[in-house]
Design a protein around this motif. Structure first.
Motif, PDB file in Angstrom:
ATOM      1  N   ARG A   1      -9.033 -11.152  -1.702  1.00  0.00           N
ATOM      2  CA  ARG A   1      -8.182 -10.054  -1.204  1.00  0.00           C
ATOM      3  C   ARG A   1      -7.459  -9.322  -2.335  1.00  0.00           C
ATOM      4  NH1 ARG A   1      -9.270  -8.677   3.886  1.00  0.00           N
ATOM      5  NH2 ARG A   1      -7.156  -8.562   4.687  1.00  0.00           N
ATOM      6  N   CYS A   2      -7.998  -9.400  -3.551  1.00  0.00           N
ATOM      7  CA  CYS A   2      -7.286  -8.872  -4.708  1.00  0.00           C
ATOM      8  C   CYS A   2      -7.513  -7.377  -4.885  1.00  0.00           C
ATOM      9  CB  CYS A   2      -7.718  -9.599  -5.982  1.00  0.00           C
ATOM     10  SG  CYS A   2      -9.387  -9.171  -6.510  1.00  0.00           S
ATOM     11  N   THR A   3      -6.600  -6.753  -5.635  1.00  0.00           N
ATOM     12  CA  THR A   3      -6.734  -5.374  -6.100  1.00  0.00           C
ATOM     13  C   THR A   3      -6.750  -5.418  -7.619  1.00  0.00           C
ATOM     14  OG1 THR A   3      -5.538  -4.517  -4.177  1.00  0.00           O
ATOM     15  CG2 THR A   3      -5.678  -3.083  -6.122  1.00  0.00           C
ATOM     16  N   ILE A   4      -7.777  -4.820  -8.234  1.00  0.00           N
ATOM     17  CA  ILE A   4      -7.979  -4.902  -9.680  1.00  0.00           C
ATOM     18  C   ILE A   4      -7.917  -3.507 -10.295  1.00  0.00           C
ATOM     19  CG2 ILE A   4      -9.671  -5.407 -11.502  1.00  0.00           C
ATOM     20  CD1 ILE A   4     -10.650  -7.706  -9.750  1.00  0.00           C
ATOM     21  N   LEU A   5      -7.177  -3.378 -11.377  1.00  0.00           N
ATOM     22  CA  LEU A   5      -7.137  -2.163 -12.174  1.00  0.00           C
ATOM     23  C   LEU A   5      -7.974  -2.385 -13.423  1.00  0.00           C
ATOM     24  CD1 LEU A   5      -5.989   0.648 -13.004  1.00  0.00           C
ATOM     25  CD2 LEU A   5      -4.039  -0.591 -14.004  1.00  0.00           C
ATOM     26  N   VAL A   6      -8.967  -1.528 -13.651  1.00  0.00           N
ATOM     27  CA  VAL A   6      -9.823  -1.651 -14.833  1.00  0.00           C
ATOM     28  C   VAL A   6      -9.094  -1.083 -16.046  1.00  0.00           C
ATOM     29  CG1 VAL A   6     -12.016  -0.980 -15.892  1.00  0.00           C
ATOM     30  CG2 VAL A   6     -11.923  -1.527 -13.447  1.00  0.00           C
ATOM     31  N   LEU A   7      -9.023  -1.873 -17.110  1.00  0.00           N
ATOM     32  CA  LEU A   7      -8.385  -1.448 -18.357  1.00  0.00           C
ATOM     33  C   LEU A   7      -9.396  -0.925 -19.365  1.00  0.00           C
ATOM     34  CD1 LEU A   7      -5.913  -4.441 -18.920  1.00  0.00           C
ATOM     35  CD2 LEU A   7      -5.495  -2.308 -17.677  1.00  0.00           C
ATOM     36  N   GLU A   8     -10.507  -1.647 -19.484  1.00  0.00           N
ATOM     37  CA  GLU A   8     -11.525  -1.288 -20.466  1.00  0.00           C
ATOM     38  C   GLU A   8     -12.912  -1.510 -19.881  1.00  0.00           C
ATOM     39  OE1 GLU A   8      -9.999  -2.227 -24.898  1.00  0.00           O
ATOM     40  OE2 GLU A   8     -10.372  -4.017 -23.697  1.00  0.00           O
TER      41      GLU A   8
END
Length: 599
Positions: free
Chosen positions: A332-339
């Motif tokens: 159920r996670c939300t992920i922000l892409v950094l690279e």
């Protein structure tokens, strides 16, 4: 052949705990320790036959069989005091000893072996190869190369069993043997602790050999039916698992212990969580090829283009079995892409506050430190996450050391020291020596180019000193700021999976995540909700999880998608929520024994 189950007037069973010797039966007893639902789920309702005991169990023997990379970290690594094989994890797999295409049907059948999972060391999934062993009951005819365990039951290698069948097929047949892939082992003092009054995870039995053999025959009878049938995979794994669970019940009944008594320490809901996780494990590990995880998956998809700095990904719901079993922090996670680089994808999980925080400004609540993934910030920046040390299963513990205080569920701020003297020198983000990663979503500061923008998104990386300076000056609000102790890294390589690794492997290969197109209004709502999460405590655990799930829902295209994910596969969705709570309680809250997780 192995024959059918028999009864004998010489049968017996009695408790010998804590005495453990060769031939002892260990029966697992469920406890409130959430590790039983998160890791090595196969220990739940398990039965083990002890095959070896070190001459001096307190000191142990040196491990000379298991490769170093398969040994868990920790105290007395490389030593063993007890070894055994798990008796009640029969698979639907068969091992064919001969690759000879000219073999007759009779010769082929005389070299076909049904396989059980005997343990996690040198098991069926080992990269170092599987160690196969066999139990047999030959009585006085036992071969000199066999080791007697109890009564007429002896223990030998698969190669010796094959030789016996090949050399004398009229006397020996594969059905005379119970074949196991892998074994289990306990280090000096480990089993004693697990049996002790504080944990009481095992009851040790002395059981007659005929009873043991009869239970193995009953289980194999069910497995043989599964192998010969055309039933669907779902039914196969349940039949196999139920046969093993019945063996567990039968041994308890031999000592007058009913299932209700053995599970009395657990509320029914928590027992249901353990049972459901064991069922997921059985889907993947007892049935050849596992269960088809998602009939709607498109194996030809390519999500590589939208995976870029500033992109948002989230776990799919209902979750895949792999994520439930091995990557519960991503449920159920939300992920922000950094690279997004040639060698890896780097991102942070946005929705996991930890039980520690940073006091950024007097008169305001502290800013929760967030768990962004299993790789700590410093090792990401210097590249040492690739070292073997950080690939070990126990390496996650290093992320929290020094800034988490588990005692009495209190938040410890004293271990967090920050320099009040802000350096105005303009240096790159890579030169930030902080142990934390700071991200802001302040549009006024973004317009002034404060921080490093992630692609075309409304997220900016900002150095710690600069973030603290603006917070203290009032030009950066806490609700526009997140701070992370760690990141998630998905390495890439031609040999990694179907798509060459990276986050794309999770999306297009494993179908465990998806990239979502989120507009500014949606992202503002998600960010506002997640920044209201509190420092992790027993009291805030459930509300933080509620915010995680609501944030996930906010990124859905429409209400119909939300309803579909809550109504379809409802049991899997509920299991995901329970597994996530168990993960947070154990790994981030540090309270796996006293947190109630129910299904």
């Amino acid at each position: 052949s192995g024959g059918s189950a028999a009864t004998t007037s010489n049968s017996y069973a009695h408790i010998t705990t804590p005495l453990v010797e060769v031939g002892s039966i260990l029966v697992s007893i469920p406890t409130t320790d959430l590790c039983q639902g998160l890791d090595q789920q196969y220990w739940h309702r398990s039965v083990v036959l002890i095959t070896e005991v070190a001459e001096n169990p307190a000191r142990g023997n040196t491990e000379q069989t298991v490769p170093d990379e398969e040994l868990a970290m920790g105290e007395k690594r490389g030593k063993w005091s007890y070894r055994g094989i798990m008796l009640n994890r029969h698979t639907n797999s068969m091992l064919f000893g001969s690759d000879d295409d000219t073999a007759t049907i009779e010769e082929y059948e005389c070299d076909t072996w049904t396989i059980q999972r005997g343990g996690d060391l040198l098991g069926l999934d080992s990269n170092s190869g599987t160690q196969f062993a066999c139990l047999h009951q030959f009585g006085q005819h036992s071969d000199a190369a066999s080791s007697k365990l109890i009564g007429n039951i002896s223990y030998t290698t698969l190669s010796i069993a094959q030789a016996l069948c090949n050399e004398n097929p009229t006397k020996y047949h594969p059905d005379d043997f119970m074949t196991f892939g892998g074994f289990c082992s306990w280090r000096p003092g480990q089993l004693e602790r697990e049996m002790g009054e504080d944990r009481a995870e095992w009851v040790v039995l002395s059981v007659d050999w005929q009873t043991i053999w009869d239970e193995l025959l009953l289980q194999r009878e069910k497995a043989t039916q599964v192998i010969a049938s055309d039933c669907v995979d779902q039914a196969q794994h349940e039949i196999l698992l139920n046969a093993g669970t019945n063996m567990w019940r039968h041994f308890l009944e031999k000592i007058g212990m009913q299932e209700e008594q053995a599970t009395s320490r657990l509320p029914a809901g928590q027992l249901g969580f353990y049972d459901s996780m064991l069922n997921v494990w059985a889907e993947e590990q007892l049935v050849r090829g596992g269960v088809n995880k998602d009939d709607d998956n498109d194996d030809d998809g390519d999500s590589s283009k939208p995976i870029r700095p500033g992109a948002i990904a989230r776990a799919k719901s209902p979750p895949t079995n792999d994520m439930l079993l091995y990557d519960a922090e991503f449920l159920r996670c939300t992920i922000l892409v950094l690279e997004e680089r040639e060698d890896c994808t780097v991102g942070v999980i946005l929705n996991h506050p930890m039980s520690a925080a940073i006091e950024c400004k007097e008169s305001e609540d502290p800013l929760p430190i967030r768990y962004g993934g299993p790789i700590d910030i410093e090792t990401w920046r210097d590249g040492s996450y690739r070292d073997e040390y950080y690939e070990d299963d126990d390496s996650d513990d290093e992320v929290y050391e020094g800034f988490m205080d588990y005692q009495n569920n209190e938040v410890n701020f004293e271990d967090l020291a920050f320099d009040d003297d802000v350096n105005d020198e303009d240096v790159g983000f890579e030169d930030d020596e902080s142990s934390f990663l700071w991200i802001h979503r302040s549009k006024p500061l973004g317009l002034k180019n404060v921080g490093t923008r992630l692609g075309s998104s409304k997220f900016w990386l900002i150095k710690e000193d600069e973030a603290l300076e603006h917070i203290q000056a009032g030009t950066l609000q806490l609700h526009d700021t997140m701070v992370f102790s760690s990141v998630s890294i998905w390495e890439k390589g031609a040999e990694l999976g179907q798509c060459g690794g990276g986050l794309r492997e999770q999306v297009d290969g494993l179908h465990s995540m998806e990239v979502v197109e989120v507009n500014d209004h949606q992202m503002d709502a998600v960010w506002q909700l997640l920044t209201k999460q509190n420092v992790l405590t027993k009291e805030s655990l459930d509300t933080n999880i509620d915010a995680t799930i609501k944030a996930w829902d906010m990124m859905s295209a429409d209400e119909g998608e939300i309803a579909q994910n809550h109504d379809r596969h409802t049991s899997k969705v509920r299991l995901a929520t329970a597994a996530l709570k168990a993960y947070l309680a154990r790994n981030l809250l540090g309270d796996p024994l006293n947190t109630l997780v129910e299904l």
